[in-house]
Design a protein around this motif. Structure first.
Motif, PDB file in Angstrom:
ATOM      1  N   SER A   5     -40.769 -18.013 -27.629  1.00 51.44           N
ATOM      2  CA  SER A   5     -41.132 -17.930 -26.040  1.00 51.44           C
ATOM      3  C   SER A   5     -40.184 -17.474 -25.469  1.00 51.44           C
ATOM      4  CB  SER A   5     -41.212 -19.430 -25.821  1.00 51.44           C
ATOM      5  OG  SER A   5     -40.260 -20.251 -26.208  1.00 51.44           O
ATOM      6  N   TYR A   6     -38.974 -16.842 -26.059  1.00 47.83           N
ATOM      7  CA  TYR A   6     -38.184 -16.125 -25.186  1.00 47.83           C
ATOM      8  C   TYR A   6     -37.562 -14.728 -25.813  1.00 47.83           C
ATOM      9  CZ  TYR A   6     -35.539 -18.400 -29.130  1.00 47.83           C
ATOM     10  OH  TYR A   6     -34.953 -18.813 -30.261  1.00 47.83           O
ATOM     11  N   LYS A   7     -37.065 -13.872 -25.092  1.00 47.13           N
ATOM     12  CA  LYS A   7     -36.649 -12.712 -25.805  1.00 47.13           C
ATOM     13  C   LYS A   7     -35.360 -12.187 -25.139  1.00 47.13           C
ATOM     14  CE  LYS A   7     -41.006 -10.772 -26.758  1.00 47.13           C
ATOM     15  NZ  LYS A   7     -42.090  -9.618 -26.380  1.00 47.13           N
ATOM     16  N   THR A   8     -34.327 -11.573 -25.987  1.00 44.86           N
ATOM     17  CA  THR A   8     -33.262 -11.341 -25.207  1.00 44.86           C
ATOM     18  C   THR A   8     -33.656  -9.850 -24.728  1.00 44.86           C
ATOM     19  OG1 THR A   8     -31.937 -12.349 -27.016  1.00 44.86           O
ATOM     20  CG2 THR A   8     -30.720 -10.669 -25.575  1.00 44.86           C
ATOM     21  N   ILE A   9     -33.239  -9.796 -23.295  1.00 44.10           N
ATOM     22  CA  ILE A   9     -33.453  -8.691 -22.745  1.00 44.10           C
ATOM     23  C   ILE A   9     -32.138  -7.737 -22.518  1.00 44.10           C
ATOM     24  CG2 ILE A   9     -34.342  -7.715 -20.591  1.00 44.10           C
ATOM     25  CD1 ILE A   9     -35.874 -10.450 -20.031  1.00 44.10           C
ATOM     26  N   SER A  10     -32.332  -6.400 -23.227  1.00 44.16           N
ATOM     27  CA  SER A  10     -31.309  -5.592 -23.107  1.00 44.16           C
ATOM     28  C   SER A  10     -31.418  -4.504 -21.965  1.00 44.16           C
ATOM     29  CB  SER A  10     -31.023  -4.825 -24.430  1.00 44.16           C
ATOM     30  OG  SER A  10     -30.119  -5.411 -25.210  1.00 44.16           O
ATOM     31  N   ALA A  11     -30.705  -4.574 -21.116  1.00 42.12           N
ATOM     32  CA  ALA A  11     -30.722  -3.410 -20.000  1.00 42.12           C
ATOM     33  C   ALA A  11     -30.659  -1.950 -20.510  1.00 42.12           C
ATOM     34  CB  ALA A  11     -29.737  -3.676 -18.851  1.00 42.12           C
ATOM     35  N   ASN A  12     -31.237  -1.000 -19.841  1.00 45.16           N
ATOM     36  CA  ASN A  12     -31.257   0.139 -20.217  1.00 45.16           C
ATOM     37  C   ASN A  12     -31.006   1.201 -18.913  1.00 45.16           C
ATOM     38  OD1 ASN A  12     -33.729   0.823 -19.592  1.00 45.16           O
ATOM     39  ND2 ASN A  12     -34.576   0.603 -21.309  1.00 45.16           N
ATOM     40  N   LYS A  13     -30.899   2.543 -19.176  1.00 42.84           N
ATOM     41  CA  LYS A  13     -30.621   3.349 -17.795  1.00 42.84           C
ATOM     42  C   LYS A  13     -31.680   2.985 -16.853  1.00 42.84           C
ATOM     43  CE  LYS A  13     -28.382   7.772 -17.214  1.00 42.84           C
ATOM     44  NZ  LYS A  13     -28.194   8.981 -18.129  1.00 42.84           N
ATOM     45  N   ALA A  14     -32.958   2.920 -17.395  1.00 40.94           N
ATOM     46  CA  ALA A  14     -34.119   2.980 -16.609  1.00 40.94           C
ATOM     47  C   ALA A  14     -34.083   1.657 -15.794  1.00 40.94           C
ATOM     48  CB  ALA A  14     -35.388   3.230 -17.072  1.00 40.94           C
ATOM     49  N   THR A  15     -33.835   0.491 -16.495  1.00 42.92           N
ATOM     50  CA  THR A  15     -34.004  -0.717 -15.886  1.00 42.92           C
ATOM     51  C   THR A  15     -32.884  -1.544 -15.133  1.00 42.92           C
ATOM     52  OG1 THR A  15     -33.447  -1.909 -17.771  1.00 42.92           O
ATOM     53  CG2 THR A  15     -35.683  -1.484 -17.753  1.00 42.92           C
ATOM     54  N   VAL A  16     -31.588  -0.598 -15.139  1.00 49.86           N
ATOM     55  CA  VAL A  16     -30.427  -0.990 -14.569  1.00 49.86           C
ATOM     56  C   VAL A  16     -30.488  -1.181 -12.908  1.00 49.86           C
ATOM     57  CG1 VAL A  16     -28.120  -0.707 -14.054  1.00 49.86           C
ATOM     58  CG2 VAL A  16     -29.150  -0.822 -16.361  1.00 49.86           C
ATOM     59  N   GLU A  17     -30.094  -1.907 -12.216  1.00 49.88           N
ATOM     60  CA  GLU A  17     -30.062  -2.121 -10.897  1.00 49.88           C
ATOM     61  C   GLU A  17     -28.636  -2.029 -10.377  1.00 49.88           C
ATOM     62  OE1 GLU A  17     -31.882  -5.400  -9.325  1.00 49.88           O
ATOM     63  OE2 GLU A  17     -33.935  -5.073 -10.246  1.00 49.88           O
ATOM     64  N   LYS A  18     -28.358  -0.736  -9.789  1.00 45.31           N
ATOM     65  CA  LYS A  18     -27.011  -0.380  -9.367  1.00 45.31           C
ATOM     66  C   LYS A  18     -26.838  -0.472  -7.753  1.00 45.31           C
ATOM     67  CE  LYS A  18     -24.536   2.696 -11.502  1.00 45.31           C
ATOM     68  NZ  LYS A  18     -23.561   2.187 -12.373  1.00 45.31           N
ATOM     69  N   SER A  19     -25.823  -1.359  -7.159  1.00 47.51           N
ATOM     70  CA  SER A  19     -25.672  -1.164  -5.642  1.00 47.51           C
ATOM     71  C   SER A  19     -24.283  -0.419  -5.465  1.00 47.51           C
ATOM     72  CB  SER A  19     -25.823  -2.629  -5.244  1.00 47.51           C
ATOM     73  OG  SER A  19     -24.697  -3.579  -6.119  1.00 47.51           O
ATOM     74  N   TRP A  20     -23.906  -0.733  -4.257  1.00 46.76           N
ATOM     75  CA  TRP A  20     -22.720  -0.176  -3.771  1.00 46.76           C
ATOM     76  C   TRP A  20     -21.837  -1.242  -3.152  1.00 46.76           C
ATOM     77  CZ3 TRP A  20     -20.740   4.705  -3.797  1.00 46.76           C
ATOM     78  CH2 TRP A  20     -21.308   5.839  -4.106  1.00 46.76           C
ATOM     79  N   VAL A  21     -20.504  -1.332  -3.376  1.00 46.14           N
ATOM     80  CA  VAL A  21     -19.746  -2.557  -3.170  1.00 46.14           C
ATOM     81  C   VAL A  21     -18.303  -2.017  -2.481  1.00 46.14           C
ATOM     82  CG1 VAL A  21     -18.235  -4.222  -3.832  1.00 46.14           C
ATOM     83  CG2 VAL A  21     -20.630  -4.097  -4.798  1.00 46.14           C
ATOM     84  N   VAL A  22     -17.969  -2.425  -1.322  1.00 43.92           N
ATOM     85  CA  VAL A  22     -16.586  -1.962  -0.796  1.00 43.92           C
ATOM     86  C   VAL A  22     -15.554  -3.170  -1.003  1.00 43.92           C
ATOM     87  CG1 VAL A  22     -15.521  -1.723   1.413  1.00 43.92           C
ATOM     88  CG2 VAL A  22     -17.745  -0.722   1.159  1.00 43.92           C
ATOM     89  N   VAL A  23     -14.466  -2.766  -1.600  1.00 44.53           N
ATOM     90  CA  VAL A  23     -13.399  -3.905  -1.777  1.00 44.53           C
ATOM     91  C   VAL A  23     -12.042  -3.359  -0.940  1.00 44.53           C
ATOM     92  CG1 VAL A  23     -11.928  -4.747  -3.467  1.00 44.53           C
ATOM     93  CG2 VAL A  23     -14.078  -4.150  -4.048  1.00 44.53           C
ATOM     94  N   ASP A  24     -11.459  -4.336   0.043  1.00 43.53           N
ATOM     95  CA  ASP A  24     -10.581  -4.122   0.564  1.00 43.53           C
ATOM     96  C   ASP A  24      -9.209  -4.386  -0.097  1.00 43.53           C
ATOM     97  OD1 ASP A  24      -8.682  -3.198   2.682  1.00 43.53           O
ATOM     98  OD2 ASP A  24      -9.204  -5.067   3.964  1.00 43.53           O
ATOM     99  N   ALA A  25      -8.335  -3.325  -0.324  1.00 47.29           N
ATOM    100  CA  ALA A  25      -6.903  -3.699  -1.084  1.00 47.29           C
ATOM    101  C   ALA A  25      -5.901  -4.126  -0.342  1.00 47.29           C
ATOM    102  CB  ALA A  25      -6.950  -2.504  -1.981  1.00 47.29           C
ATOM    103  N   ASP A  26      -6.102  -4.330   1.197  1.00 48.38           N
ATOM    104  CA  ASP A  26      -5.017  -4.698   1.970  1.00 48.38           C
ATOM    105  C   ASP A  26      -4.225  -6.003   1.447  1.00 48.38           C
ATOM    106  OD1 ASP A  26      -3.415  -4.577   4.130  1.00 48.38           O
ATOM    107  OD2 ASP A  26      -4.840  -5.430   5.434  1.00 48.38           O
TER     108      ASP A  26
END
Length: 147
Positions: A5-26
């Protein structure tokens, strides 16, 4: 029961959701900042983390010139590199590296915390470091993260 009833889901290049993040190093400490950024670039903060896939976010680090180091690391820490030629060992301190570019200091710290293989080289391409508070990635609509 003959089916799972369960499966281990492995991400691949097509299913990955990438976003953009800003980090302040101050006024952030270099090593602590670098470890957090490396974790985000690698994707270890996501539930769909897969070790052999680039599933992390693109990270923009601003104010890299305002990063801090504790103790006497600015003068006593030594970065060693080699040109490949006999007697080609070069030594630099963080002060000398910061004089060239503060972005190099942050990039070197983050690169050391990524895997030392082809995936690590690809992941390093997702890091963008800028010395000031401005960056040219407004079109990607990055969200700001507090570390």
């Amino acid at each position: 029961m003959d089916t799972l009833s369960y499966k281990t889901i492995s991400a691949n290049k097509a299913t990955v959701e990438k976003s953009w993040v800003v980090v302040d190093a101050d006024s952030k400490i270099l090593g602590r900042l670098a470890s957090e950024v490396a974790m985000i670039i690698r994707g270890k903060n996501k539930p769909s983390f897969t070790p052999n896939v680039d599933c992390g976010d693109n990270v923009i680090v601003v104010n890299a010139d305002k990063v801090k180091m504790t103790g006497k690391k600015w003068t006593d820490k030594v970065y060693v590199s080699h040109t490949g030629y006999p007697g080609g060992q070069k030594k630099t301190t963080p002060n000398e590296l910061k004089a060239k570019s503060s972005a190099l200091l942050v990039e070197r710290a983050v690169r050391g915390m990524l895997p030392k293989n082809r995936l690590g080289s690809a992941l390093f391409g997702n890091l963008y470091v800028y010395e000031g508070a401005e960056h040219p990635h407004e079109a990607q609509q990055p969200k700001e993260i507090k570390l």
